[in-house]
Design an enzyme around this catalytic site. Structure first.
Site, mmCIF file in Angstrom:
data_model
loop_
_atom_site.group_PDB
_atom_site.id
_atom_site.type_symbol
_atom_site.label_atom_id
_atom_site.label_comp_id
_atom_site.label_asym_id
_atom_site.label_seq_id
_atom_site.Cartn_x
_atom_site.Cartn_y
_atom_site.Cartn_z
ATOM 1 N N VAL A 204 0.863 -1.182 0.000
ATOM 2 C CA VAL A 204 0.000 0.000 0.000
ATOM 3 C C VAL A 204 0.902 1.234 0.000
ATOM 4 C CG1 VAL A 204 -1.837 1.243 1.188
ATOM 5 C CG2 VAL A 204 -1.774 -1.266 1.243
ATOM 6 N N ASP A 205 0.794 2.026 -1.076
ATOM 7 C CA ASP A 205 1.691 3.167 -1.252
ATOM 8 C C ASP A 205 0.886 4.370 -1.724
ATOM 9 O OD1 ASP A 205 3.748 4.911 -1.639
ATOM 10 O OD2 ASP A 205 4.687 3.812 -3.283
ATOM 11 N N SER A 206 0.562 5.271 -0.783
ATOM 12 C CA SER A 206 -0.197 6.466 -1.157
ATOM 13 C C SER A 206 0.661 7.462 -1.933
ATOM 14 C CB SER A 206 -0.760 7.144 0.098
ATOM 15 O OG SER A 206 0.294 7.541 0.963
#
Length: 390
Positions: A204-206
Site C-alpha cells: 500500500v503506497d499512497s
C-alpha cells in the site's frame, strides 16, 4: 541595536545586553547593575579590539543619576569609543577596583593571541545566533571582521566547522535521548489479497500515483491476456521502467470483498503489486495507522506483521540498515576519509608541513606543531581540530 557581550578581566562572560549605539555609558551601567548588581563597583570599561579604556566616575557606579552630575558617563557609547559606527556586536571588559590598575599598566600585554581571539569571535557568533530576536541581524562585516588576515580567516573557518560538528553531535544526542523512536525501523504496509485464486501480498503506497503490477505477477495470475499494449509507455521516477500496458479491470479479493482494480504492468518491478493513490481514492480506502489496518467502508484489512512481509521487504530493511550513517568522531572521520593510512613523508616534506601548519595555526613552537601533525597522521585539518579541542 548593538549586541554587547560583557566579560570580566579574566575573560569570563558575565552577561549580554542590547543597546543602541547612541545610548550613554550611564544607561549601559544601569542595565549592567540590573543583570549583575556587583557591577555597580566597576571602575572602567575596556574594548580590547578598539584599544579603548573608558574610566568611570564615582557617581556612575550608583543606580541613580542626578542632573547635577556631569561626568564622562554622559557620553554615548560611540563618543566613548566603546562601540564602532555601524557595529552590531561588541565585546566589552568591565574592570573592578582590583583589575583597573593592572589593566592600565599591561593593556597591550593582555591582548589575546590571534587563535584565541578568533575562537572567541566564533563562539560569540554562535552565542548571538541563539540569543533573543531583539539582538538584531548581524551584518557581514561583523561575521568577517576587516581586522582579520588570511591566516585568521582560515582559522575561523576551521573553528566554525568544529563548532558546527559539535552542535550536530549535541543534536544527535538529544534526539537519541528524547525521541529514540525516530531511529526505529519502519515496517512497510502490506495487505494480503487474492487475484484469480493466487495469493499476492500488495504494498500500500499512497505516494504512488498509479497502481502497478510487475509482469511476473501478471503471468502468475493469468492476466497477460488482458494487457492493453496500446498503453505502452515509460515510467519515470527513481529510474526508468518500461510499461508493458494496462489491465483496465480485474477483480481483487480483499478480506472477502471483490473490488475491481486497474493496474499498469511494469516489465521489471521488484514489488509484485502496488496499490497506489488512484485505487485508494477511487474506493475511498483509508490507511489507519492507529489501528494498523486498511479500512474499506466498515471493513478493516489488517496490515501484515513484520514476520509475514515478502522477502524483498526484509532484504530492503537489512540493506538500509547496512548503509545507514553511523556517528563518528569528526577527527576520526576526517582521518579515515582523507588518509586511509599514514603517508610516508620525507624529512623535507615533514618540515614543509610543519612550517605551513605553524603559519596557518599561529603556533610558534615547532615541537608542538610536529606533535599535533604526528597525532593526526600529518593531516593539517585534523591537527587543527585537535588544537582547537585542547
Amino acid at each position: 541595536m548593538v549586541q554587547l557581550t560583557i566579560d570580566n578581566a579574566r575573560g569570563v562572560t558575565l552577561c549580554r545586553v542590547s543597546l543602541p549605539a547612541n545610548a550613554t555609558v550611564q544607561q549601559l551601567l544601569l542595565q549592567l547593575t540590573v543583570a549583575k548588581p556587583e557591577l555597580r563597583q566597576a571602575q572602567a570599561i575596556r574594548n580590547d579590539v578598539r584599544h579603548v579604556t573608558h574610566r568611570l566616575t564615582p557617581a556612575s557606579t550608583t543606580t541613580t543619576t542626578t542632573t547635577s552630575v556631569v561626568s564622562s558617563n554622559a557620553q554615548t557609547l560611540l563618543q566613548a569609543g566603546l562601540v564602532g559606527q555601524g557595529a552590531t556586536a561588541e565585546t566589552l571588559v568591565v574592570l573592578m577596583a582590583a583589575d583597573a590598575p593592572a589593566a592600565a599598566s599591561s593593556a597591550a600585554a593582555a591582548a589575546p593571541s590571534p587563535t584565541k581571539a578568533v575562537a572567541a569571535q566564533i563562539l560569540d557568533l554562535f552565542g548571538c545566533a541563539s540569543a533573543s530576536p531583539s539582538a538584531g541581524v548581524r551584518s557581514q562585516a561583523s561575521v568577517v571582521p576587516s581586522t582579520m588576515d588570511e591566516r585568521q580567516l582560515e582559522l575561523q573557518r576551521r573553528i566554525y566547522a568544529q563548532i558546527q560538528q559539535q552542535q550536530i553531535d549535541e543534536n544527535l544526542a538529544n534526539a537519541l535521548e528524547y525521541t529514540p523512536e525516530a531511529f526505529a525501523k519502519v515496517t512497510m504496509l502490506y495487505v494480503p489479497c487474492t487475484i484469480n485464486q493466487v495469493l499476492v501480498k500488495a504494498f500500500v503506497d499512497s505516494g504512488a500515483q498509479n497502481s502497478i503490477m510487475n509482469k511476473r505477477t501478471a503471468e502468475r495470475c493469468g492476466l497477460m491476456r488482458l494487457v492493453d499494449v496500446r498503453m505502452r509507455d515509460v515510467a519515470v521516477g527513481v529510474g526508468r521502467q518500461e510499461i508493458c500496458g494496462r489491465i483496465h479491470m480485474t477483480p481483487v479479493n480483499l478480506a472477502g470483498m471483490y473490488i475491481p482494480f486497474a493496474f499498469y504492468v511494469i516489465e521489471d518491478q521488484a514489488m509484485d503489486l502496488i496499490i497506489g493513490l488512484d485505487q485508494l481514492k477511487r474506493h475511498q480506502m483509508m490507511i489507519d495507522l492507529k489501528h494498523n489496518c486498511l479500512t474499506i467502508d466498515n471493513i478493516n484489512v489488517p496490515f501484515l506483521p513484520e514476520n509475514d512481509l515478502p522477502a524483498l521487504a526484509a532484504l530492503g530493511d537489512d540493506e538500509n540498515a547496512m548503509h545507514a550513517p553511523r556517528h563518528q568522531d569528526p577527527a576520526t572521520t576526517a582521518t579515515t576519509a582523507s588518509n586511509p593510512a599514514a603517508p610516508v613523508l620525507s624529512e623535507g616534506e615533514r618540515q614543509a608541513r610543519i612550517e605551513g601548519f605553524m603559519t596557518v595555526s599561529g603556533i610558534t613552537d615547532p615541537t608542538q606543531a610536529a606533535e599535533l601533525l604526528e597525532a593526526a597522521d600529518w593531516n593539517p585539518n585534523v591537527a587543527a581540530a585537535l588544537l582547537f579541542d585542547t
